[in-house]
Design an enzyme around this catalytic site. Structure first.
Site, PDB file in Angstrom:
ATOM      1  N   SER A   1       0.822  -1.214   0.000  1.00 40.25           N
ATOM      2  CA  SER A   1       0.000   0.000   0.000  1.00 40.25           C
ATOM      3  C   SER A   1       0.853   1.260   0.000  1.00 40.25           C
ATOM      4  O   SER A   1       2.012   1.260   0.437  1.00 40.25           O
ATOM      5  CB  SER A   1      -0.925   0.019   1.216  1.00 40.25           C
ATOM      6  OG  SER A   1      -1.845  -1.041   1.172  1.00 40.25           O
ATOM      7  N   LYS A   2       0.263   2.347  -0.456  1.00 40.29           N
ATOM      8  CA  LYS A   2       0.928   3.647  -0.413  1.00 40.29           C
ATOM      9  C   LYS A   2       1.264   4.008   1.034  1.00 40.29           C
ATOM     10  O   LYS A   2       0.487   3.727   1.939  1.00 40.29           O
ATOM     11  CB  LYS A   2       0.010   4.729  -0.986  1.00 40.29           C
ATOM     12  CG  LYS A   2      -0.346   4.577  -2.448  1.00 40.29           C
ATOM     13  CD  LYS A   2      -1.274   5.714  -2.861  1.00 40.29           C
ATOM     14  CE  LYS A   2      -1.670   5.618  -4.322  1.00 40.29           C
ATOM     15  NZ  LYS A   2      -2.579   6.726  -4.714  1.00 40.29           N
TER      16      LYS A   2
END
Length: 254
Positions: free
Chosen positions: A98-99
């Site tokens: 994920s970011k």
């Protein structure tokens, strides 16, 4: 369905290391030969933390954790130049890491649980271990982390990625995340890295009174949004927040 490992699933093969502060456990990992660019990664990581703070992350505990865990160690070597950009990256098996801002945002939301306001939440359940990065971040924010992954290849990758950190409070499990992990319940917090049309009842059943669940859910047209569910003495309270994009939530193991 595959056989789950014995509980707890410690990351190190030898005796558990002596108790030390959580931050020190990550910062003082075993000596590893470092490439000349490692100092550059440190600078990049601190720039990432400043971006997170500027972008609205206020929890000092979350910012410290994000600045401590080396994201570049959890992705393929060909992608390390992008390790501290605010982007998701492939980790194999059609999954992504994920970011950074999404990881920080969800962790900060978890720390808003009633059971977390007085200090570290006692037990956190992570649905979807992936490459192990978020579990490492959570290890600095919770007393114990139980992380379950349905894809054996990623479960093994996470074990390899996390092994050098020797985190005795992280328990990696292989199994169907939609079922949660009842043996570790109740949880002060539950966080999911995959989204379905509804939050599985098993997760709600395993959430402690005063606990909080943060997960993506898909609405009409498949658009996902973060949902925050608090279990109070009076029942469940739900908030729907900003749009996000996660891989689909699936049952079973593979």
């Amino acid at each position: 369905m595959g056989t789950r490992p014995s509980f707890p699933a410690r990351l190190n093969n030898g005796p558990a290391p002596a108790a030390v502060p959580a931050r020190a456990r990550v910062a003082t990992q075993p000596s590893v030969p470092m490439a000349p660019a490692r100092a550059d990664f440190s600078a990049m990581r601190q720039r990432m933390v400043r971006r997170l703070a500027t972008g609205g992350i206020q929890s000092q505990a979350v910012l410290t954790a994000m600045g401590t865990v080396e994201r570049d160690r959890f992705i393929d070597s060909a992608l390390v130049a992008q390790a501290y950009e605010d982007t998701s990256l492939p980790i194999g098996l059609n999954q992504t890491i994920s970011k950074p801002n999404v990881v920080a945002r969800m962790c900060e939301l978890l720390l808003g649980a009633e059971l977390a306001r007085e200090g570290k939440p006692a037990r956190v359940l992570e649905i979807g271990t992936g490459c192990g990065y978020q579990a490492a971040v959570l290890s600095l924010l919770a007393r114990e982390v139980y992380s379950i992954e349905r894809l054996r290849g990623l479960h093994e990758k996470a074990r390899e990625n996390l092994r050098p950190f020797r985190l005795p409070n992280v328990h990696l499990l292989f199994g169907d995340g939609m079922a949660g992990y009842a043996k570790g319940a109740p949880y002060a917090a539950i966080i999911a890295a995959a989204g379905g049309e509804a939050v599985p009842q098993a997760w709600l059943d395993q959430l402690a009174v005063g606990g909080r669940l943060v997960a993506p859910v898909a609405g009409q047209g498949g658009q996902q949004a973060l949902v925050v569910i608090d279990r109070t003495a009076q029942g469940l309270r739900q908030q729907l927040l900003e749009a996000v994009h996660f891989v689909p939530l699936k049952s079973g193991v593979a």
